[in-house]
Each structure stands twice: as structure tokens, then as C-alpha cells.
Design an enzyme around this catalytic site. Structure first.
Site, PDB file in Angstrom:
ATOM      1  N   PRO A   9       0.794  -1.223   0.000  1.00  0.00           N
ATOM      2  CG  PRO A   9      -0.912  -1.557   1.558  1.00  0.00           C
ATOM      3  CD  PRO A   9       0.380  -2.136   1.067  1.00  0.00           C
ATOM      4  CG  ASN A  10      -0.404   4.399   1.033  1.00  0.00           C
ATOM      5  OD1 ASN A  10      -1.333   4.827   0.361  1.00  0.00           O
ATOM      6  ND2 ASN A  10      -0.545   4.010   2.278  1.00  0.00           N
ATOM      7  NE  ARG A  17       3.127   7.919   1.878  1.00  0.00           N
ATOM      8  CZ  ARG A  17       3.451   6.818   2.548  1.00  0.00           C
ATOM      9  NH1 ARG A  17       3.918   5.773   1.922  1.00  0.00           N
ATOM     10  NH2 ARG A  17       3.306   6.757   3.842  1.00  0.00           N
ATOM     11  CE1 TYR A  22       8.207   5.568   3.018  1.00  0.00           C
ATOM     12  CE2 TYR A  22       6.976   7.603   3.261  1.00  0.00           C
ATOM     13  CZ  TYR A  22       7.256   6.324   3.678  1.00  0.00           C
ATOM     14  OH  TYR A  22       6.598   5.790   4.748  1.00  0.00           O
ATOM     15  CG  ASN A  71       8.427  -1.567   0.993  1.00  0.00           C
ATOM     16  OD1 ASN A  71       7.679  -1.602   1.972  1.00  0.00           O
ATOM     17  ND2 ASN A  71       9.138  -0.508   0.683  1.00  0.00           N
ATOM     18  CB  ALA A  74       0.975   0.530   6.528  1.00  0.00           C
ATOM     19  CD  GLU A  95      10.454  -6.964   6.706  1.00  0.00           C
ATOM     20  OE1 GLU A  95       9.669  -6.197   7.249  1.00  0.00           O
ATOM     21  OE2 GLU A  95      11.087  -7.859   7.340  1.00  0.00           O
ATOM     22  CG  HIS A  97      10.762  -1.860   5.443  1.00  0.00           C
ATOM     23  ND1 HIS A  97       9.404  -1.841   5.229  1.00  0.00           N
ATOM     24  CD2 HIS A  97      11.043  -3.031   6.060  1.00  0.00           C
ATOM     25  CE1 HIS A  97       8.879  -2.957   5.710  1.00  0.00           C
ATOM     26  NE2 HIS A  97       9.856  -3.699   6.216  1.00  0.00           N
ATOM     27  NE  ARG A 104       8.978   6.679   8.982  1.00  0.00           N
ATOM     28  CZ  ARG A 104       8.096   6.474   8.020  1.00  0.00           C
ATOM     29  NH1 ARG A 104       8.262   5.495   7.156  1.00  0.00           N
ATOM     30  NH2 ARG A 104       7.033   7.246   7.926  1.00  0.00           N
TER      31      ARG A 104
END
Length: 140
Positions: A9-10, A17, A22, A71, A74, A95, A97, A104
Site C-alpha cells: 500500500p501507498n 508523499r 521516501y 516491501n 504499512a 523484506e 523498506h 520512525r
């Protein structure tokens, strides 16, 4: 070797964003960067992005690839269904990120998918994806 690169997502909103977290490059830029490196490594990468958990799970269930880079966005922090789908795939999986999830917000510090992945790369931006496919290419 065929590697599936999944983004959750996103991630389709990269470049739009929180550029301080990012970066300014788009999802399309990310795909092109990975394709270029994959060509150098002599491997095939397929890409899949969805904002829907079930679509990500269904794609993993396809099991028509040798390795996986994911990735989860969320979903990293709470999707036990995604974790279970990843566990079903027994090939190597990394995985990734873009940001350092451990530096964070507190809710981002925990990954429920890490325990079923071969390794995790966080905080290295797009370079994390390249390191992941290089690692996986070495697993042939």
C-alpha cells in the site's frame, strides 16, 4: 532466475508523499532502476504493486517465481495474513523498506513478516531493493 518484486500500500505514491522520507523518485523510477540492475545480473524481475492486502496474498500464492523481494508498506506491522502467505512460499525472500522503520514512529518498529523472510533491509532507500536482488541472484 525469476524474482517477484512486490510493493504494498501507498508505494505507488512514491515521489508524491513525504519526500524527506521516501525521496523524490516515483514508483516507475524504482521499477526502471531495478530492471536495469536485474538485466546486468542476468535475472528476470516481475513487479507487482497493490494497495489491497488480498491481492498481495493472491499474487504470492501464485508461486511462479524463484525468489521474492517485498516491501509490504504499512502491512509490515500488522498483517498476519500476509506473513502466513510469505511463509507458504519456501524460496528465499527479502523484506525491504525504503526508510529505517526502526527509527520512525513506535508502531513502525515491529515487523510481523521479518520472521518468515530470509533477510531484511531497511533505511537504504532504493538501494535496498538492488542489494536484495543481488543477494537473491547469488542464491541460484
Amino acid at each position: 532466475m525469476k524474482i517477484l518484486v512486490i510493493n504494498g500500500p501507498n508505494l505507488n505514491m512514491l515521489g508524491k508523499r513525504k519526500s524527506d522520507i521516501y525521496g523524490v523518485l516515483s514508483y516507475e523510477d524504482l521499477v526502471e532502476i531495478i530492471k536495469f540492475r536485474a538485466q546486468d545480473l542476468g535475472i528476470e524481475c516481475e513487479f507487482f504493486q497493490s494497495n489491497y492486502e488480498g491481492e498481495l496474498i493472491d499474487r504470492i500464492h501464485g508461486l511462479d517465481f524463484d525468489a521474492l523481494v517485498i516491501n509490504p508498506g504499512a502491512l509490515t506491522h500488522y498483517s498476519y495474513a500476509l506473513r502466513d502467505a510469505l511463509e507458504i512460499f519456501t524460496g528465499p525472500k527479502v523484506e525491504v523498506h525504503i526508510s529505517n522503520i526502526h527509527a520512525r514512529e513506535a508502531f513502525r518498529n515491529r515487523s510481523v513478516v521479518s520472521s518468515v523472510c530470509t533477510g531484511t533491509i531497511a533505511g537504504l532507500g532504493f538501494t535496498g531493493y538492488l542489494l536484495a536482488i543481488e543477494f537473491l541472484a547469488g542464491q541460484r
